[in-house]
Write a protein that holds these residues in place. Structure first.
Motif, PDB file in Angstrom:
ATOM      1  N   PHE A   1      42.868  53.019  38.199  1.00 34.32           N
ATOM      2  CA  PHE A   1      43.875  52.023  38.529  1.00 34.32           C
ATOM      3  C   PHE A   1      43.299  51.020  39.533  1.00 34.32           C
ATOM      4  O   PHE A   1      42.402  51.327  40.318  1.00 34.32           O
ATOM      5  N   ASN A   2      43.771  49.799  39.464  1.00 35.92           N
ATOM      6  CA  ASN A   2      43.338  48.699  40.320  1.00 35.92           C
ATOM      7  C   ASN A   2      41.848  48.409  40.181  1.00 35.92           C
ATOM      8  O   ASN A   2      41.204  47.920  41.104  1.00 35.92           O
ATOM      9  N   ALA A   3      41.292  48.699  39.018  1.00 38.72           N
ATOM     10  CA  ALA A   3      39.877  48.393  38.760  1.00 38.72           C
ATOM     11  C   ALA A   3      39.766  46.963  38.244  1.00 38.72           C
ATOM     12  O   ALA A   3      40.588  46.506  37.448  1.00 38.72           O
ATOM     13  N   GLN A   4      38.753  46.264  38.695  1.00 37.53           N
ATOM     14  CA  GLN A   4      38.538  44.903  38.203  1.00 37.53           C
ATOM     15  C   GLN A   4      37.867  44.931  36.834  1.00 37.53           C
ATOM     16  O   GLN A   4      36.869  45.618  36.636  1.00 37.53           O
ATOM     17  N   VAL A   5      38.432  44.184  35.907  1.00 38.98           N
ATOM     18  CA  VAL A   5      37.817  43.954  34.609  1.00 38.98           C
ATOM     19  C   VAL A   5      37.383  42.496  34.574  1.00 38.98           C
ATOM     20  O   VAL A   5      38.211  41.594  34.737  1.00 38.98           O
ATOM     21  N   GLU A   6      36.091  42.278  34.410  1.00 38.31           N
ATOM     22  CA  GLU A   6      35.580  40.919  34.293  1.00 38.31           C
ATOM     23  C   GLU A   6      35.457  40.598  32.806  1.00 38.31           C
ATOM     24  O   GLU A   6      34.909  41.392  32.036  1.00 38.31           O
ATOM     25  N   VAL A   7      35.996  39.468  32.415  1.00 40.67           N
ATOM     26  CA  VAL A   7      36.090  39.091  31.011  1.00 40.67           C
ATOM     27  C   VAL A   7      35.250  37.844  30.761  1.00 40.67           C
ATOM     28  O   VAL A   7      35.485  36.796  31.363  1.00 40.67           O
ATOM     29  N   PHE A   8      34.275  37.977  29.872  1.00 37.69           N
ATOM     30  CA  PHE A   8      33.425  36.859  29.468  1.00 37.69           C
ATOM     31  C   PHE A   8      33.813  36.498  28.040  1.00 37.69           C
ATOM     32  O   PHE A   8      33.660  37.318  27.125  1.00 37.69           O
ATOM     33  N   ALA A   9      34.311  35.300  27.839  1.00 35.91           N
ATOM     34  CA  ALA A   9      34.754  34.842  26.522  1.00 35.91           C
ATOM     35  C   ALA A   9      33.821  33.740  26.040  1.00 35.91           C
ATOM     36  O   ALA A   9      33.691  32.699  26.695  1.00 35.91           O
ATOM     37  N   LYS A  10      33.173  33.977  24.901  1.00 28.14           N
ATOM     38  CA  LYS A  10      32.230  32.995  24.354  1.00 28.14           C
ATOM     39  C   LYS A  10      32.862  32.298  23.152  1.00 28.14           C
ATOM     40  O   LYS A  10      33.210  32.927  22.154  1.00 28.14           O
ATOM     41  N   ALA A  11      32.986  30.978  23.247  1.00 30.67           N
ATOM     42  CA  ALA A  11      33.580  30.161  22.191  1.00 30.67           C
ATOM     43  C   ALA A  11      32.557  29.880  21.096  1.00 30.67           C
ATOM     44  O   ALA A  11      31.351  30.103  21.287  1.00 30.67           O
ATOM     45  N   PRO A  12      33.011  29.377  19.951  1.00 35.25           N
ATOM     46  CA  PRO A  12      32.071  29.075  18.867  1.00 35.25           C
ATOM     47  C   PRO A  12      30.961  28.105  19.252  1.00 35.25           C
ATOM     48  O   PRO A  12      29.867  28.163  18.686  1.00 35.25           O
TER      49      PRO A  12
ATOM     50  N   GLY B   1      29.384  28.147  21.992  1.00 32.36           N
ATOM     51  CA  GLY B   1      28.495  28.823  22.925  1.00 32.36           C
ATOM     52  C   GLY B   1      28.928  28.762  24.369  1.00 32.36           C
ATOM     53  O   GLY B   1      28.327  29.432  25.227  1.00 32.36           O
ATOM     54  N   SER B   2      29.953  27.991  24.680  1.00 31.89           N
ATOM     55  CA  SER B   2      30.433  27.917  26.059  1.00 31.89           C
ATOM     56  C   SER B   2      31.122  29.231  26.442  1.00 31.89           C
ATOM     57  O   SER B   2      31.725  29.902  25.602  1.00 31.89           O
ATOM     58  N   VAL B   3      31.013  29.593  27.714  1.00 32.00           N
ATOM     59  CA  VAL B   3      31.531  30.872  28.189  1.00 32.00           C
ATOM     60  C   VAL B   3      32.526  30.644  29.321  1.00 32.00           C
ATOM     61  O   VAL B   3      32.254  29.897  30.261  1.00 32.00           O
ATOM     62  N   THR B   4      33.674  31.283  29.211  1.00 31.58           N
ATOM     63  CA  THR B   4      34.688  31.267  30.258  1.00 31.58           C
ATOM     64  C   THR B   4      34.762  32.652  30.873  1.00 31.58           C
ATOM     65  O   THR B   4      34.772  33.655  30.153  1.00 31.58           O
ATOM     66  N   VAL B   5      34.805  32.713  32.208  1.00 35.00           N
ATOM     67  CA  VAL B   5      34.818  33.993  32.906  1.00 35.00           C
ATOM     68  C   VAL B   5      36.112  34.122  33.708  1.00 35.00           C
ATOM     69  O   VAL B   5      36.463  33.220  34.483  1.00 35.00           O
ATOM     70  N   THR B   6      36.814  35.219  33.503  1.00 36.19           N
ATOM     71  CA  THR B   6      38.028  35.510  34.262  1.00 36.19           C
ATOM     72  C   THR B   6      37.988  36.969  34.715  1.00 36.19           C
ATOM     73  O   THR B   6      37.180  37.763  34.227  1.00 36.19           O
ATOM     74  N   THR B   7      38.862  37.308  35.651  1.00 41.87           N
ATOM     75  CA  THR B   7      38.975  38.701  36.102  1.00 41.87           C
ATOM     76  C   THR B   7      40.439  39.088  36.197  1.00 41.87           C
ATOM     77  O   THR B   7      41.317  38.243  36.384  1.00 41.87           O
ATOM     78  N   GLN B   8      40.683  40.372  36.055  1.00 40.93           N
ATOM     79  CA  GLN B   8      42.008  40.912  36.297  1.00 40.93           C
ATOM     80  C   GLN B   8      41.881  42.371  36.686  1.00 40.93           C
ATOM     81  O   GLN B   8      40.816  42.976  36.556  1.00 40.93           O
ATOM     82  N   ARG B   9      42.967  42.942  37.195  1.00 43.54           N
ATOM     83  CA  ARG B   9      42.975  44.330  37.651  1.00 43.54           C
ATOM     84  C   ARG B   9      43.782  45.200  36.693  1.00 43.54           C
ATOM     85  O   ARG B   9      44.754  44.752  36.092  1.00 43.54           O
ATOM     86  N   THR B  10      43.363  46.453  36.594  1.00 47.23           N
ATOM     87  CA  THR B  10      44.124  47.406  35.801  1.00 47.23           C
ATOM     88  C   THR B  10      45.376  47.834  36.563  1.00 47.23           C
ATOM     89  O   THR B  10      45.437  47.760  37.795  1.00 47.23           O
ATOM     90  N   ASN B  11      46.368  48.301  35.816  1.00 46.18           N
ATOM     91  CA  ASN B  11      47.611  48.751  36.433  1.00 46.18           C
ATOM     92  C   ASN B  11      47.511  50.215  36.862  1.00 46.18           C
ATOM     93  O   ASN B  11      46.410  50.796  36.876  1.00 46.18           O
ATOM     94  N   ASP B  12      48.649  50.819  37.172  1.00 44.26           N
ATOM     95  CA  ASP B  12      48.623  52.179  37.717  1.00 44.26           C
ATOM     96  C   ASP B  12      48.295  53.252  36.691  1.00 44.26           C
ATOM     97  O   ASP B  12      48.178  54.433  37.042  1.00 44.26           O
ATOM     98  N   VAL B  13      48.140  52.865  35.411  1.00 43.02           N
ATOM     99  CA  VAL B  13      47.660  53.817  34.404  1.00 43.02           C
ATOM    100  C   VAL B  13      46.310  53.371  33.839  1.00 43.02           C
ATOM    101  O   VAL B  13      45.901  53.800  32.767  1.00 43.02           O
ATOM    102  N   GLY B  14      45.631  52.510  34.585  1.00 40.96           N
ATOM    103  CA  GLY B  14      44.274  52.109  34.228  1.00 40.96           C
ATOM    104  C   GLY B  14      44.186  51.120  33.087  1.00 40.96           C
ATOM    105  O   GLY B  14      43.117  50.979  32.483  1.00 40.96           O
ATOM    106  N   GLU B  15      45.278  50.410  32.794  1.00 45.47           N
ATOM    107  CA  GLU B  15      45.291  49.518  31.639  1.00 45.47           C
ATOM    108  C   GLU B  15      45.416  48.057  32.055  1.00 45.47           C
ATOM    109  O   GLU B  15      45.957  47.725  33.116  1.00 45.47           O
TER     110      GLU B  15
END
Length: 273
Positions: free
Chosen positions: A198-209, A211-225
């Motif tokens: 829980f409360n783990a950071q997930v870093e998300v790298f999204a690559k568009a067609p 080739g450009s990449v967008t980076v975002t982060t979010q935290r997991t909830n109290d059940v790790g999701e």
């Protein structure tokens, strides 16, 4: 020669020469969607922002390299120098999970700022306070690290689901990105030693067609999701890093920290495909 658990060869890549803090490791398929009978071909990559060179296989420190179908487990065998690292004829139709685990590597911190930057970027919230409390100096200490990578590949109808595969840490997709409706997001769970983080950071790298990449982060909830916003015709690298205090506070006696890196790669099909 040291053996894989289910293979006759063990393989790895030149991670030691790279500064591990801040560099992701991932499985990079040449194609995320293939037909039965075609080859699943994938590189092992290390880099930043979902960009990095592919590494040839060399005889060094790979703990596990497997291809998991919905019904079976296939050990990946190869030769030193193979590139791509994975080249295997696809089994029956379904969702295939590629799994790669390294053995431990190590690095030294000779600049406090690098450690601060790393633990801050990876949202290891108490690391700096814990470091001081343990009485560890700001320079001249070592960290060990291990990488746990998964990739989801569609073979034919892509039927099936991702699942926990027994890695110490891993990211599990709770929906099938190739067959399920993920317009509201792709739900994932982060595990450590089989339990939700829980409360783990997930870093998300999204690559568009393009080739450009967008980076975002979010935290997991109290059940790790967490629910990851995804778009059609994009490739995704998800990354989650855990930090462990080793039972040693004296750098003269060995490493003082251990990091566990989990990654998951997948694609969201283009609309209408």
């Amino acid at each position: 020669m040291r053996m894989f658990k289910k293979a006759s060869v063990f393989l790895s890549f030149a991670l030691v020469a790279l500064p591990a803090s801040g560099h992701e490791f991932w499985i990079s398929p040449e194609a995320y969607q293939i037909d039965p009978g075609q080859s699943i071909r994938a590189d092992l990559r290390v880099g930043q922002d979902f960009n990095g060179p592919a590494y040839s296989l060399i005889p060094r420190n790979v703990e596990r390299f497997e291809l998991l179908t919905q019904k079976s487990s296939i050990a990946i065998e190869g030769r030193a120098g193979d590139r791509p690292a994975l080249d295997f004829v696809a089994p029956d139709p379904g969702l295939v999970i590629v799994v790669h685990e390294t053995t431990n590597s190590a690095l030294s911190y000779n600049e406090w700022e690098k450690f601060v930057t790393f633990v801050t970027h990876k949202a290891m919230d108490t690391a700096l306070k814990d470091h001081v409390t343990r009485g560890i100096p700001q320079t001249g200490f070592r960290e060990t690290y291990r990488r746990y990578a998964k990739s989801l590949i569609s073979v034919g109808n892509a039927a099936g689901q991702d699942r926990a595969v027994g890695l110490r840490t891993e990211i599990v997709a709770l929906a099938n990105p190739y067959t399920d409706d993920v317009s509201a997001g792709l739900p994932v769970r982060v595990l450590l030693d089989g339990a939700p983080r829980f409360n783990a950071q997930v870093e998300v790298f999204a690559k568009a067609p393009d080739g450009s990449v967008t980076v975002t982060t979010q935290r997991t909830n109290d059940v790790g999701e967490a629910t990851i916003a995804v778009q059609p015709d994009h490739h995704y690298l998800l990354d989650a890093v855990a930090l462990e205090a080793l039972p040693n506070d004296d750098p003269a006696n060995g490493p003082v920290w251990h990091t566990l890196w989990a990654s998951l790669t997948l694609a969201i099909p283009a609309e209408g495909s």
